[in-house]
Enzyme design. Structure first.
Site, short mmCIF file in Angstrom:
data_model
loop_
_atom_site.label_atom_id
_atom_site.label_comp_id
_atom_site.label_asym_id
_atom_site.label_seq_id
_atom_site.Cartn_x
_atom_site.Cartn_y
_atom_site.Cartn_z
N HIS A 1 14.06 26.68 52.52
CA HIS A 1 13.59 27.85 51.78
C HIS A 1 13.80 27.79 50.26
CE1 HIS A 1 11.99 31.75 51.32
NE2 HIS A 1 12.47 32.32 52.39
N TYR B 1 14.52 45.76 54.03
CA TYR B 1 14.03 44.77 53.07
C TYR B 1 12.62 44.34 53.46
CZ TYR B 1 14.09 40.31 50.39
OH TYR B 1 13.82 39.28 49.53
N THR C 1 9.71 36.26 44.52
CA THR C 1 9.59 37.47 45.34
C THR C 1 10.34 38.63 44.71
OG1 THR C 1 11.56 36.91 46.65
CG2 THR C 1 9.41 36.14 47.47
#
EC number: 2.3.1.21
Length: 774
Positions: free
Chosen positions: A471, A587, A600
């Site tokens: 990630h 979230y 993001t």
């Protein structure tokens, strides 16, 4: 081995008359072809670099400007207002140049300067235009005159045929929000989660922070935003991802699934042959910058920065922090099968291997019956366990000899491939097939994916595929973009024979895959086993449920004049309340790629409006459906506005995160920031984008849809929910939690989501029955 195969083409012997050199004509031919290919690749990259560098102009426009200036001079008109004469006097006079040549050179230099100035001006104007975000806040289907004019101007200054990185220098910087707005929005976001006493305490902390520590931190953060390309992204990558010392498997890595209903071939080697070839095609376009940039409304460009590190990238473990290693073009990949590692060359004679040739290579590995070397079978478990033991083992046991060479082969490979020995995929006739498929992609057996690679391609025995992605280097939409290209190319451009093999002939003279060699001592094998046990405990605790919601989809939601994302997020709030009996900090990730190097931002989906709607839905005695529907509209509008604010750089959490990091650098203690950053996200959600490329017409091929992807639970007692809106009639939910938590159950939560979606739709159905337009 490939190296040995090439070595036989070069031989020499020492004789009394000197050295007798023998060169294989075939080897010389391949050396020549490889050299030509390499120079051609450099030439293409150089050309595309120039095209990107002068965008939105083109190199030919330089010639137009030069000719125009020359023409005016011959007409005895000086468009430079004396600057050409000044340049002429400044240039050193050469005895080899005539006066006319000197003047032409001066005019050419002026024209070049004028051309570059026009490019800089066009970029500045485009950056100013792209800083306008009012269009996002307009109602869907209603575009103001101001926005229409703005769109025309953006199109005009965007030029023609942009390359992937053409817009990078024209993208605006991510702005630092005002302290007042951030703190007020934060307090607003936690109001439905706190009672009066705790809310008043938080309000006091926020007020003290705003008066005392915040102004100094904000000034330093604004200074960073002027200097850095993006004031968030570097710290986000370092502190959220690379400095984490816990396992990245499940906790950080995410997965992406294959097509949901279609399997083009059930031959494992053939499917991988096509897909790897498609990935090489994508990589070539990516490295040359020939992919089209993603643009909202077909006009507003998104940042392409994250795509640079998709291939040839590995996360390298460190004692205190990891680093992301990205290399230039690499010509091999490493394949794992039944405990063995193989190096496969992707090029031959200066070209990519054909799908049929790749199929032959992978079938050779599948047919190989050799046994793993001591310690090799579970070696990849090092990447699944804690980071410090892996970093220490890497320094101690993989720093020299065959271990270093083999580890280098893995870490420098284009990507990692696992030829799995199991069959997975969605099967409507098998209970929990989607659940098992998800768990296999997320963690596998804990030793059969190289979790540090930018991504691991997983191929199953039944022809199904999937990806496990690291990630830190990029977010899910970046991997999804590549995956859409690969699947469409595999199914609609490459195809298969009737027997399910890759099309085309295979070169039988290709070198076989090279088996990597290891010399792993017993002490290292103990570290590997310990990492495996740590990872296995995490994997065994993952409770996954894949939920295919096919009652309705995007089509019906849009008819209700509601954002599909807002509809789903409010349904998740209703499901959460029914599942847990209370509300929690929620979230939802949104992208900030309209800004340079944007990643993001967080949308806090649990709002006062959504909780009011949920309570009304659960209050069966006092609330009428019309009131519930009105509350739903307010909650949906609130969510849409928050999502838009996050996309346009006005979110809450990244600003607070950077203020917290700055407080650590300046040794400023802030109880408010500590409190904010310690709050758990018990419900973490994300939407997987689809049809970023539109390579497949879903109206003609409705079964060629992806299943989306997912991630592990963020909180020990919470849920992770990823969803993808598939076409017009299907929404797929990927739900994760932990078996160890007595409060959660992924299947139960999936059922609650289904019921919540149906209950909300019933409100609109009832309105239609009453003869009221939606």
């Amino acid at each position: 081995m490939a190296e040995a195969h090439q070595a036989v083409g070069f031989q020499f012997t020492v004789t009394p008359d000197g050295v007798d050199l023998h060169l294989s004509r075939e080897v010389l031919k391949h050396i020549y072809i490889s050299g030509v290919t390499s120079w051609r690749k450099r030439a293409i990259r150089f050309k595309n670099g120039i095209l990107t560098g002068v965008y939105p102009a083109s190199p030919s426009s330089w010639l137009v400007v030069v000719i125009a200036i020359m023409s005016t001079m011959y007409a005895r008109i000086d468009p430079s207002m004396g600057m050409i004469d000044t340049i002429s006097r400044t240039l050193p006079v050469s005895g080899y140049m005539t006066v006319q040549s000197h003047t032409v050179l001066s005019a050419t230099l002026f024209a070049t300067g004028l051309w570059l100035s026009l490019i800089a001006m066009a970029r500045y104007i485009l950056k100013a235009l792209l800083s306008y975000h009012a269009w996002i806040f307009e109602c869907h289907g209603r575009m103001s005159s101001c926005t229409k004019i703005w769109l025309r101007l953006v199109k005009m200054f965007s030029g023609r045929r942009p390359l992937l990185y053409s817009f990078q220098t024209s993208l605006p910087r991510l702005p630092v929000p005002s302290l007042e707005n951030t703190i007020n929005r934060y307090l607003e976001s936690v109001r439905p989660l706190l009672d009066d006493k705790h809310y008043n305490q938080m309000e006091v902390l926020a007020t003290d922070f705003k008066k005392e520590q915040a102004p100094k931190l904000q000034k330093h953060l604004i200074l960073k935003s002027w200097w850095a390309t993006n004031y968030v992204s570097d710290w986000w990558e370092e502190y959220i991802y690379l400095r984490g010392r816990t396992p990245i498997m499940v906790n950080s890595n995410f997965y992406t699934m294959d097509l949901l209903y279609v399997t083009p071939t059930h031959r494992q080697a053939a499917r991988v042959g096509n897909v790897v070839h498609a990935m090489l095609q994508y990589r070539r376009k990516l490295e040359r910058g020939e992919l089209e940039p993603l643009r909202a409304l077909g006009v507003v460009p998104m940042c392409s920065y994250q795509m640079e590190r998709m291939f040839n990238t590995t996360r390298i473990p460190g004692i205190q922090t990891d680093l992301v290693q990205h290399l230039s073009d690499r010509k091999h990949l490493v394949v794992y099968h039944k405990g063995r590692f193989f190096k496969v060359w992707l090029y031959y004679g200066g070209r990519h291997l054909l799908p049929s040739e790749l199929e032959t290579q992978f079938q050779w590995i599948l047919d190989d019956t050799s046994k793993p070397q001591p310690g090799e079978f579970k070696l990849a478990a090092l990447t699944a366990g804690n980071r410090v033991p892996w970093a220490q083992a890497r320094l101690k046991y993989f720093n020299q000899g065959v271990n270093k060479a083999s580890l280098d082969a893995i870490e420098t490979s284009a990507f990692f491939l696992t030829l799995d020995d199991e069959a997975h995929g969605y099967d409507p006739d098998k209970l929990k097939s989607l659940d098992q498929y998800a768990k296999s992609l997320l963690h596998g057996k804990c030793y059969d994916r190289w979790f540090d690679k930018s991504f691991t391609l997983v191929a199953y025995t039944n022809g199904k595929l999937g990806i496990n992605a690291e990630h830190s280097w990029a977010d899910a939409p970046i991997v999804g973009h590549m995956w859409e290209y690969v699947l469409a190319t595999d199914c609609f451009h490459l195809g298969y024979t009737e027997e399910g093999h890759c099309k085309g002939d295979s070169n039988k003279g290709l070198p076989s895959p090279a088996k990597l060699q290891w010399d792993i001592p017993v002490e290292c094998q103990e570290v590997i086993e310990h990492s495996y046990m740590v990872a296995k405990e995490i994997a065994d605790d993952v409770d996954f449920h894949g939920c295919l919601f096919d009652e309705f989809g995007k089509g019906l939601i849009k008819k209700s004049r509601t954002s599909p994302d807002a509809f789903i997020q409010i349904a998740l709030q209703l499901a959460q309340f029914r599942d847990q009996g209370d509300f929690c900090l929620t979230y939802e990730s949104s992208m900030t790629r309209m800004f340079r190097e944007g990643r993001t931002e967080t949308v806090r989906s649990c709002t006062s409006e959504s909780t009011a709607f949920v309570r009304a839905m659960e209050d069966k005695n006092r609330t009428q459906n019309a009131q519930r529907l009105d509350l739903f509209r307010k909650a949906a509008d609130k969510h849409q506005n928050m999502y838009r604010l996050a996309m346009t750089g006005c979110g809450i959490d990244r600003h607070l995160f950077c203020l917290y990091i700055m407080s650590k650098y300046l040794s400023i203690d802030s109880p408010f920031l500590k409190k904010v950053l310690s709050e758990p996200w018990r419900l973490s959600t994300s939407q997987t984008p689809q049809q970023q490329l539109n390579m497949v017409d879903l109206n003609k091929f409705p079964r060629y849809v992806g299943a989306g992807g997912g991630f592990g639970p963020v909180a020990d007692d919470g849920y992770g929910v990823s969803y993808i809106i598939v076409g017009e009639h299907l929404i797929t939910f990927h739900i994760s939690s932990k078996f160890s938590s007595p409060e959660t159950d992924s299947y139960r939560f999936g059922q609650n989501i289904r019921k919540a979606m149906l209950d909300i739709r019933a409100l609109f159905d009832q309105k239609e029955k009453n003869g009221i337009k939606m």
